[in-house]
Design an enzyme around this catalytic site. Structure first.
Site, PDB file in Angstrom:
ATOM      1  N   SER A 310       0.821  -1.211   0.000  1.00 45.41           N
ATOM      2  CA  SER A 310       0.000   0.000   0.000  1.00 45.41           C
ATOM      3  C   SER A 310       0.852   1.256   0.000  1.00 45.41           C
ATOM      4  O   SER A 310       1.747   1.412   0.824  1.00 45.41           O
ATOM      5  CB  SER A 310      -0.923   0.008   1.221  1.00 45.41           C
ATOM      6  OG  SER A 310      -1.677   1.201   1.249  1.00 45.41           O
ATOM      7  N   ASP A 311       0.557   2.147  -0.942  1.00 43.24           N
ATOM      8  CA  ASP A 311       1.201   3.453  -0.953  1.00 43.24           C
ATOM      9  C   ASP A 311       0.782   4.198   0.313  1.00 43.24           C
ATOM     10  O   ASP A 311      -0.359   4.089   0.751  1.00 43.24           O
ATOM     11  CB  ASP A 311       0.745   4.212  -2.202  1.00 43.24           C
ATOM     12  CG  ASP A 311       1.515   5.495  -2.408  1.00 43.24           C
ATOM     13  OD1 ASP A 311       2.741   5.454  -2.355  1.00 43.24           O
ATOM     14  OD2 ASP A 311       0.872   6.537  -2.617  1.00 43.24           O
ATOM     15  N   LYS A 312       1.710   4.939   0.915  1.00 41.69           N
ATOM     16  CA  LYS A 312       1.397   5.645   2.166  1.00 41.69           C
ATOM     17  C   LYS A 312       0.618   6.933   1.933  1.00 41.69           C
ATOM     18  O   LYS A 312      -0.499   7.099   2.405  1.00 41.69           O
ATOM     19  CB  LYS A 312       2.679   5.970   2.944  1.00 41.69           C
ATOM     20  CG  LYS A 312       2.421   6.761   4.243  1.00 41.69           C
ATOM     21  CD  LYS A 312       3.697   7.245   4.891  1.00 41.69           C
ATOM     22  CE  LYS A 312       4.267   8.466   4.206  1.00 41.69           C
ATOM     23  NZ  LYS A 312       3.511   9.711   4.431  1.00 41.69           N
ATOM     24  N   THR A 315      -3.152   7.393   0.840  1.00 39.26           N
ATOM     25  CA  THR A 315      -3.850   6.106   0.893  1.00 39.26           C
ATOM     26  C   THR A 315      -4.005   5.655   2.338  1.00 39.26           C
ATOM     27  O   THR A 315      -5.110   5.433   2.819  1.00 39.26           O
ATOM     28  CB  THR A 315      -3.079   5.043   0.085  1.00 39.26           C
ATOM     29  OG1 THR A 315      -2.890   5.514  -1.240  1.00 39.26           O
ATOM     30  CG2 THR A 315      -3.838   3.727   0.058  1.00 39.26           C
TER      31      THR A 315
END
Length: 805
Positions: A310-312, A315
C-alpha cells in the site's frame, strides 16, 4: 540532480544553447527530427483487430474446434449455441477493455499543453510537445513542468512532486537542480534549460516501466490447463473408441459422427463464458461497494492475493500536514507559539505548512485574536533564508518568524544550552517521524525562541481498522512510501503494520555493489513491513521480488509514480482521487477514500472465486463421467448408451441453468485462495469416476431387472445423466456436507429444478427419444439423489485426505 554541480556556462556548452537567446528556430527543427516530439508515443490498435484478438488464443481455439466439429456433422443447433458462447466470451472481454482507459493515453494527457520558450532571442508560447533538449524555458507558479529542466536562473522554485515520487511535501529547487516533467510549480519562478523530453524524461521512464509490466493471470493459466487436460483426455479416449469400432467393422461415417459429437461434449465450450459471467456479476456487486473492476480477471487475482503493498501518502495517510504536540520554550505558552506561527503564515498561499498551522490556530480558538493584528510587512519563505517573517502591529509592534529550527536558533543568537535542548527535541521528533518547525518573536530589541511545532501527515481515521481487517483475512500488508525511514516507521507503528521499515534505496545500492545477492535482496523484501525512500522503478522491483518468492501481490496507489507497479502487480488498485495514469494502469479503481473498501473487495472476490471453483469441479466431473461411461460401454459392451442427439441435449440442459452459479450463496474463505489444480483434478476425477460406476449400475438394473429395449435404456440413461449431473453441482458448491449452510440460492436451485423437470418430461413422454414412462422417471429421481449422497461422502473423504478447506 547532477552528481557534479555544473555552472551555467558548462550547461550551456553541454546543450549547445544560450540562456540569453535560446535556440534558433532552425536548430530547434533539427533537434526535433533527432529527438522526436516531447510526448508519450501512443500505440494504437484498431478496434476490429482488438475485437478479433479475443478469438485467437488457446481458450477461443478450444471453442472454435467444437463449433467446426458441430458444423461438420451438421448439428446446427449445437453449432449456433457454441457460436453464441464464443461471442459472449469475446464480447465480454472486448467491452471490458474498451471501457478501460488507455494507460499511455492518460500519461500523455498529463503532459503540459504549452510552454514559454526562448527562441531566436524572443520569448514565445509554443505547444509543449515541440520542446527539444537545449530549449530555454520559463516556469512559474501553477505551471506543470513540461520537460526535465535544469534550473539555471532565478531565486527558487517549490514544486509538488508527490505524483512522481510519493514525497508528501513540496520540494525546494534552486539553480543546478532538475525540475521533473509532470511536477507542479507551487511557488517561485525560474528559467531552465531542457535536459530531456518525451520518453527520456523521468516521467517518460515511468511510462516505459508501465509498458514493460506484463502479466498472465492465474485464471488464464487455469483455463488453459483444464482445457488441455480435457482435450487430451477426450482425444485419447475417442481415438481408442474409433479404432475399436472400425476394427469391429462398424461404418466409418456413423463412427466418425458419434466421435465428433462426443468430442464436442468433451470440450468445455461454455466454461469461459460461465466464468466470465460469474466474474461480471461479481464486478457489479463490487461496484455497489465503490470498487470499479476494469479487468474481470482481477477479481480472481484479488481472491488469491497474500501481500498488499500500500502506498502511504494519500492512501494510508491524509496527505495533509497537521501539527503534533506543541513544544513551548522560554516561558511562552503553546497558544503563544501557535499565534506567532499563524501570524507568520498566509492563508492565500495555500502552503501545506501554513495551512497546518492555521488549522491548529482554529482548533485553539485563536482566529478572532489573529484578526485583531495587522500585518505591515510579510517576507515569504524561500530556500535561501529558509524561514518566513512578518512585521505585526496591534497595541504594540513586533516581528514573528517561523522556519527550520537551526535557522531560527541562529536568528535568536541562542546560547549553547538552548541549542542543545532544541537539537535534542528536533532529533527525537525526527526519530518519531515528525518534521520540526522553529518559531520566534522579536520584542524588546531582540529575537526570542518561542517553541517548536512538530508536523506530520497523519493516518486516515479508517486506516488502522482497515489494516487490522486485512491482516485478519490472511493478507500481509506492506507500506510503500517516498518519505524518509523515520517518517515511514512512525506511520507504520501507528497503523499496526510493524516497524521493520527498510530504505529500498540503500538496499538497492548494496545489491548493485555486490554486497548482497539477488536471492538475499528478495528475502529481505519479503520479510520487511514496509519500504521508505522509494522511487517508481523501486516499486516495480519490490512487486517483482515478491512475485519471484511465490506471492500474489496487490498494489495500491494514487500517483503517476505508482503506475508501473500497479500494472506489474497481480492486482493493481487505484485508490480514490488517484491520478488518471494510476487509474489507467490499475485493475480495480476505488471510488471511496482510503483502503477500507479493499476489505469488502477481498471478501467479495473470494466469494466469486468459490463460485468459479465449484463450477470448474462440476464441469470437469461431468466431462469425465460422460466420456468414460460412453467409451467403456462401446468398448466393453459394444453398445451406444446414448445417442448423438442426447449428448447435444445434455450439453444444453447441463450448462444453461448452471449460469445461476454466479448468484449462489457461498462460504467466504478465511485466507487467500488459489487454483489448486492437482486437488481440483483429483476431486473432479474421483467424482467423475463415481458417476461412471453409478451409470453402469443403472445400466445393469435396466438390462437385468427392468428388461428395457436399447432405445428405452438410452432414454433411461439420458435422464440419469441429467439428474445426476445437476445433483453434482450441489455436491461441489460447498466444502462441507451438502445439507449444511449456506443453502443454494433460489435462482440456482430453481434453475436446476426447472431443467430437471424439462429433462424428465422429455424422457418420460418420449420427446426426441423412446418414452420410459413416469414410474421409471420417478425411480430415476430417487436413484440419482441417493447417489448424490454417496458422492457427497466421497467428496468429504477426499477433502480430508487432500486437506482442502
Amino acid at each position: 540532480m547532477w552528481g557534479v554541480v555544473m555552472n551555467v556556462e558548462e550547461i550551456e556548452e553541454e546543450y549547445k544553447t544560450s540562456i540569453k537567446t535560446g535556440l534558433s528556430t532552425e536548430e530547434a527543427k533539427k533537434r526535433l527530427k533527432i529527438y522526436g516530439y516531447n510526448e508519450i508515443p501512443e500505440k494504437k490498435v484498431h478496434p476490429i483487430i482488438k475485437f478479433l484478438s479475443y478469438f485467437w488464443n488457446p481458450i477461443a481455439w478450444m471453442i472454435e474446434i467444437a463449433a467446426i466439429l458441430s458444423a461438420i456433422i451438421k448439428h446446427w443447433v449445437d453449432f449456433v449455441i457454441i457460436l453464441i458462447l464464443l461471442l459472449v466470451n469475446g464480447v465480454v472481454g472486448f467491452w471490458e477493455e474498451y471501457k478501460a482507459e488507455n494507460v499511455i493515453e492518460f500519461l500523455k494527457q498529463k503532459m503540459a499543453l504549452n510552454a514559454r520558450v526562448l527562441r531566436d532571442g524572443k520569448w514565445q508560447i509554443i505547444p509543449a510537445k515541440e520542446l527539444v533538449p537545449g530549449d530555454v524555458v520559463r516556469i512559474r507558479i501553477g505551471d506543470i513542468v513540461p520537460a526535465d529542466i535544469i534550473l539555471v536562473d532565478g531565486d527558487y522554485l517549490v514544486v509538488d512532486e508527490s505524483a512522481l515520487t510519493g514525497e508528501s511535501l513540496p520540494v525546494e529547487k534552486k539553480i543546478g537542480d532538475i525540475a521533473y516533467s509532470g511536477s507542479i510549480v507551487k511557488k517561485g519562478e525560474m528559467t531552465g534549460i531542457v535536459k530531456a523530453t518525451g520518453l527520456n524524461t523521468y516521467f517518460g521512464k515511468t511510462v516505459k516501466l508501465v509498458e514493460k509490466a506484463e502479466k498472465v493471470s492465474s485464471y488464464q493459466k487455469m483455463i488453459i490447463k483444464i482445457g488441455d487436460y480435457l482435450i487430451v483426455l477426450a482425444v485419447i479416449l475417442i481415438a481408442i473408441m474409433v479404432a475399436v469400432e472400425l476394427f469391429r467393422g462398424k461404418s466409418l461415417i456413423e463412427t466418425a459422427q458419434f466421435a465428433l459429437v462426443l468430442a464436442v461434449s468433451a470440450i468445455p465450450a461454455a466454461m469461459p463464458a460461465v466464468l466470465s459471467i460469474t466474474m461480471a456479476i461479481g464486478a457489479l456487486n463490487l461496484a455497489k461497494k465503490d470498487a470499479i473492476v476494469k479487468k474481470l480477471v482481477a477479481i480472481e487475482e484479488l481472491a488469491g492475493v497474500d501481500i498488499l503493498c500500500s502506498d502511504k501518502t494519500g492512501t494510508l495517510t491524509k496527505n495533509q500536514l497537521v501539527c503534533g504536540e506543541i513544544i513551548a520554550l522560554n516561558g511562552f505558552s503553546k497558544e503563544d507559539v501557535v499565534l506567532f506561527a499563524a501570524l507568520a503564515s498566509r492563508e492565500e498561499d495555500a502552503d501545506a505548512i501554513d495551512m497546518a498551522i492555521l488549522n491548529e490556530a482554529k482548533k485553539l480558538g485563536l482566529m478572532e485574536k489573529i484578526k485583531n493584528y495587522k500585518i505591515k510587512k510579510f517576507i515569504p519563505f524561500d530556500p535561501v533564508i529558509k524561514r518566513t517573517e512578518a512585521e505585526v502591529t496591534n497595541d504594540e509592534e513586533f516581528k514573528v518568524s517561523k522556519g527550520a529550527p537551526q535557522v531560527i536558533l541562529d536568528l535568536c543568537n541562542a546560547d549553547e544550552e538552548l541549542r542543545r535542548k532544541v537539537e535534542e527535541i528536533v532529533d527525537k521528533l525526527a526519530e518519531n517521524g515528525y518534521r520540526a518547525l522553529g518559531v520566534a518573536v522579536y520584542k524588546n530589541g531582540r529575537w526570542h525562541f518561542a517553541g517548536i511545532i512538530p508536523l506530520y501527515d497523519p493516518p486516515r481515521e479508517d486506516a488502522p481498522l482497515a489494516v487490522k481487517k486485512i491482516k485478519e483475512l490472511g493478507v500481509i500488508i506492506k507500506m510503500v512510501t517516498g518519505d524518509h525511514v523515520a517518517i515511514a516507521k512512525n506511520i507504520a507503528r501507528m497503523l499496526g503494520i510493524g516497524d521493520k521499515i527498510i530504505s529500498i534505496s540503500e538496499l538497492l545500492k548494496k545489491l548493485k555493489r555486490g554486497e548482497i545477492k539477488e536471492e538475499k535482496f528478495d528475502e529481505i523484501v519479503e520479510e520487511a513491513d514496509g519500504f521508505a525512500e522509494v522511487f517508481p522503478e523501486h516499486k516495480y522491483k519490490i512487486v517483482d521480488s515478491l512475485q519471484k518468492r511465490g506471492h500474489l501481490v496487490a498494489m495500491t496507489g494514487d500517483g503517476v509514480n505508482d503506475a508501473p507497479a500497479l500494472k506489474k502487480a497481480d492486482c493493481g488498485i487505484a485508490v480514490s482521487n488517484a491520478t488518471d495514469a494510476a487509474r489507467a494502469a490499475a485493475d480495480i479503481v476505488l471510488l471511496s477514500p482510503g483502503i477500507s473498501v479493499i476489505v469488502d473487495a477481498i471478501q467479495e472476490a473470494r466469494r466469486i472465486f468459490q463460485r468459479m471453483e465449484s463450477y470448474v469441479i462440476y464441469r470437469i466431473t461431468e466431462t469425465i463421467r460422460i466420456l468414460f461411461f460412453v467409451e467403456l460401454c462401446i468398448l466393453i459392451l459394444g453398445i451406444y448408451p446414448i445417442t448423438a442427439l442426447m449428448i447435444v441435449l445434455l450439453a444444453i440442459l447441463n450448462d444453461i441453468p448452471i449460469l445461476a452459479i454466479a448468484y449462489d450463496n457461498v462460504v467466504e474463505p478465511k485466507s487467500p485462495v488459489r487454483w489448486r489444480m492437482r486437488e481440483i483434478l483429483m476431486l473432479s476425477t474421483a467424482l467423475g469416476l463415481s458417476g461412471v460406476v453409478s451409470s453402469f449400475l443403472i445400466f445393469y438394473i435396466s438390462d437385468v431387472f427392468l428388461h428395457l429395449t436399447i432405445a428405452e435404456l438410452q432414454s433411461f440413461v439420458f435422464l440419469k445423466l441429467i439428474l445426476a449431473g445437476h445433483a453434482t453441482i450441489f455436491v461441489t458448491r460447498i466444502r462441507d456436507r451438502l445439507w449444511k449452510k449456506p443453502y443454494p440460492s433460489k435462482l440456482l436451485f430453481w434453475g436446476v429444478m426447472g431443467t430437471n423437470i424439462i429433462g424428465t418430461i422429455v424422457a418420460a413422454e418420449g420427446i426426441f427419444m423412446a418414452p420410459i414412462g413416469w414410474d421409471l422417471a420417478l425411480f430415476m429421481w430417487l436413484y440419482a439423489h441417493v447417489w448424490m449422497l454417496i458422492n457427497d461422502e466421497i467428496k468429504m473423504i477426499l477433502l480430508k485426505r487432500l486437506k482442502i478447506d
